[in-house]
Design a protein around this motif. Structure first.
Motif, PDB file in Angstrom:
ATOM      1  N   CYS A  40      19.451  42.704  59.891  1.00 34.76           N
ATOM      2  CA  CYS A  40      19.273  42.798  58.374  1.00 34.76           C
ATOM      3  C   CYS A  40      19.447  41.562  57.658  1.00 34.76           C
ATOM      4  N   PRO A  41      18.260  40.994  57.078  1.00 41.81           N
ATOM      5  CA  PRO A  41      18.541  39.716  56.547  1.00 41.81           C
ATOM      6  C   PRO A  41      19.492  39.707  55.215  1.00 41.81           C
ATOM      7  N   GLY A  42      19.823  40.809  54.678  1.00 42.78           N
ATOM      8  CA  GLY A  42      20.795  41.085  53.633  1.00 42.78           C
ATOM      9  C   GLY A  42      21.762  42.073  54.250  1.00 42.78           C
ATOM     10  N   GLU A  43      22.194  42.875  53.187  1.00 41.12           N
ATOM     11  CA  GLU A  43      23.166  44.005  53.262  1.00 41.12           C
ATOM     12  C   GLU A  43      22.310  45.071  53.570  1.00 41.12           C
ATOM     13  N   MET A  44      23.078  45.884  54.620  1.00 37.60           N
ATOM     14  CA  MET A  44      22.382  47.077  55.026  1.00 37.60           C
ATOM     15  C   MET A  44      23.415  48.460  54.710  1.00 37.60           C
ATOM     16  N   THR A  45      22.654  49.276  54.067  1.00 36.82           N
ATOM     17  CA  THR A  45      23.396  50.428  53.436  1.00 36.82           C
ATOM     18  C   THR A  45      22.736  51.663  54.254  1.00 36.82           C
ATOM     19  N   VAL A  46      23.609  52.859  54.165  1.00 35.12           N
ATOM     20  CA  VAL A  46      22.877  54.097  54.624  1.00 35.12           C
ATOM     21  C   VAL A  46      21.754  54.279  54.268  1.00 35.12           C
ATOM     22  N   GLY A  47      21.344  54.127  53.115  1.00 35.69           N
ATOM     23  CA  GLY A  47      20.246  54.241  52.634  1.00 35.69           C
ATOM     24  C   GLY A  47      18.943  53.379  53.366  1.00 35.69           C
ATOM     25  N   GLY A  48      19.382  52.218  53.389  1.00 33.95           N
ATOM     26  CA  GLY A  48      18.523  51.321  54.352  1.00 33.95           C
ATOM     27  C   GLY A  48      18.094  51.718  55.744  1.00 33.95           C
ATOM     28  N   VAL A  49      19.425  52.265  56.127  1.00 30.92           N
ATOM     29  CA  VAL A  49      19.121  52.657  57.791  1.00 30.92           C
ATOM     30  C   VAL A  49      18.085  53.836  57.662  1.00 30.92           C
ATOM     31  N   ALA A  50      18.390  54.660  56.505  1.00 33.39           N
ATOM     32  CA  ALA A  50      17.532  55.768  56.770  1.00 33.39           C
ATOM     33  C   ALA A  50      15.938  55.529  56.621  1.00 33.39           C
ATOM     34  N   ALA A  51      15.598  54.460  55.658  1.00 30.28           N
ATOM     35  CA  ALA A  51      14.358  53.923  55.399  1.00 30.28           C
ATOM     36  C   ALA A  51      13.803  53.385  56.698  1.00 30.28           C
ATOM     37  N   GLY A 100      13.189  55.824  59.343  1.00 31.66           N
ATOM     38  CA  GLY A 100      12.290  56.822  58.969  1.00 31.66           C
ATOM     39  C   GLY A 100      12.879  58.379  59.056  1.00 31.66           C
ATOM     40  N   VAL A 101      13.884  58.431  58.699  1.00 30.15           N
ATOM     41  CA  VAL A 101      14.524  59.584  58.692  1.00 30.15           C
ATOM     42  C   VAL A 101      15.329  59.842  57.349  1.00 30.15           C
ATOM     43  N   ALA A 102      15.975  61.199  57.226  1.00 29.89           N
ATOM     44  CA  ALA A 102      16.374  61.503  55.862  1.00 29.89           C
ATOM     45  C   ALA A 102      17.833  61.106  55.943  1.00 29.89           C
ATOM     46  N   GLN A 103      18.023  60.823  54.760  1.00 30.81           N
ATOM     47  CA  GLN A 103      19.555  60.015  54.634  1.00 30.81           C
ATOM     48  C   GLN A 103      20.750  60.842  55.224  1.00 30.81           C
ATOM     49  N   PRO A 104      20.826  62.005  55.188  1.00 38.49           N
ATOM     50  CA  PRO A 104      21.930  62.928  56.074  1.00 38.49           C
ATOM     51  C   PRO A 104      21.935  62.614  57.444  1.00 38.49           C
ATOM     52  N   VAL A 105      20.576  62.391  58.125  1.00 37.51           N
ATOM     53  CA  VAL A 105      20.646  62.084  59.509  1.00 37.51           C
ATOM     54  C   VAL A 105      21.063  60.688  59.801  1.00 37.51           C
ATOM     55  N   ALA A 106      20.757  59.695  58.774  1.00 35.80           N
ATOM     56  CA  ALA A 106      21.268  58.483  58.927  1.00 35.80           C
ATOM     57  C   ALA A 106      22.612  58.361  58.659  1.00 35.80           C
ATOM     58  N   SER A 107      23.286  59.060  57.886  1.00 33.90           N
ATOM     59  CA  SER A 107      24.512  59.222  57.629  1.00 33.90           C
ATOM     60  C   SER A 107      25.448  59.529  58.838  1.00 33.90           C
ATOM     61  N   ARG A 108      24.780  60.803  59.435  1.00 34.77           N
ATOM     62  CA  ARG A 108      25.511  61.315  60.818  1.00 34.77           C
ATOM     63  C   ARG A 108      25.671  60.259  61.682  1.00 34.77           C
ATOM     64  N   THR A 109      24.574  59.522  61.972  1.00 29.56           N
ATOM     65  CA  THR A 109      24.409  58.395  63.014  1.00 29.56           C
ATOM     66  C   THR A 109      25.425  57.291  62.630  1.00 29.56           C
ATOM     67  N   VAL A 110      25.361  56.686  61.398  1.00 32.80           N
ATOM     68  CA  VAL A 110      26.431  55.861  60.972  1.00 32.80           C
ATOM     69  C   VAL A 110      27.773  56.685  61.317  1.00 32.80           C
ATOM     70  N   ALA A 111      28.121  57.630  60.665  1.00 36.79           N
ATOM     71  CA  ALA A 111      29.446  58.095  60.847  1.00 36.79           C
ATOM     72  C   ALA A 111      30.012  57.955  62.375  1.00 36.79           C
ATOM     73  N   ALA A 112      29.052  58.321  63.360  1.00 34.78           N
ATOM     74  CA  ALA A 112      29.330  58.644  64.672  1.00 34.78           C
ATOM     75  C   ALA A 112      29.604  57.146  65.119  1.00 34.78           C
ATOM     76  N   CYS A 113      28.798  55.963  64.934  1.00 36.82           N
ATOM     77  CA  CYS A 113      29.086  54.624  65.167  1.00 36.82           C
ATOM     78  C   CYS A 113      30.499  54.252  64.532  1.00 36.82           C
ATOM     79  N   ILE A 114      30.735  54.739  63.334  1.00 38.17           N
ATOM     80  CA  ILE A 114      32.059  54.176  62.770  1.00 38.17           C
ATOM     81  C   ILE A 114      32.979  54.839  63.358  1.00 38.17           C
TER      82      ILE A 114
END
Length: 163
Positions: free
Chosen positions: A49-60, A63-77
């Motif tokens: 990411c050339p700037g800052e990456m958010t969970v919303g950015g991950v979802a976009a 190509g997944v819904a924000q809750p899916v991205a949020s779970r994936t991020v939470a697992a990596c955290i």
């Protein structure tokens, strides 16, 4: 439909129709499994990411819904690969950063992918392997550039809005 590419001279349309399925097969067969594929994608998204990456950015980007991205991020955290941090541009936002373990995991994935690439292309000449690698990297970069243009054009007030 056969997975075998059409013979040379068979016509560009048949050849080009096989690009999408070939990319799908490539993606499925060169990862350690669904979890590894998703984790690798997420770690690379945050890293590239050339700037800052958010969970919303991950979802976009995924190509997944924000809750899916949020779970994936939470697992990596939870696994110590990512951490949440305060945005330097806007203190109200939370952004994602790779940890040292996350960088190491990216490196491990890259090594495995290189090894797989070399095994798959073992019968190729060095020139064929290098040429394909260059084209694959170029395609990836052009794809990223195309996606960025699409996003800019679809924003309110973007070039598409002026028409």
């Amino acid at each position: 439909m056969s997975n075998t590419p059409p013979p040379e001279g068979a016509g560009d349309e048949r050849l080009l129709d096989q690009v999408g399925p070939a990319l799908s097969r490539l993606r499925r067969r060169t990862s350690g499994g669904r979890g590894d594929l998703t984790r690798n994608l997420l770690l690379n998204l945050v890293h590239e990411c050339p700037g800052e990456m958010t969970v919303g950015g991950v979802a976009a980007e995924m190509g997944v819904a924000q809750p899916v991205a949020s779970r994936t991020v939470a697992a990596c955290i939870a696994d110590g690969l990512l951490r949440r941090a305060v945005s330097q541009a806007d203190g109200r936002r939370t952004v994602l950063e790779l940890t040292e373990a996350g960088e190491a995991e990216r490196g491990r994935f890259a090594s495995e992918q290189r090894e797989t690439f070399e095994l798959i292309t073992t019968a190729w000449t060095a020139a064929e392997r290098d040429q394909f690698a260059r084209f694959l990297i170029r395609y990836s970069q052009d794809s990223s550039d195309w996606t960025a243009r699409q996003r800019r054009e679809s924003r309110p007030g973007g070039p598409a809005a002026a028409e």
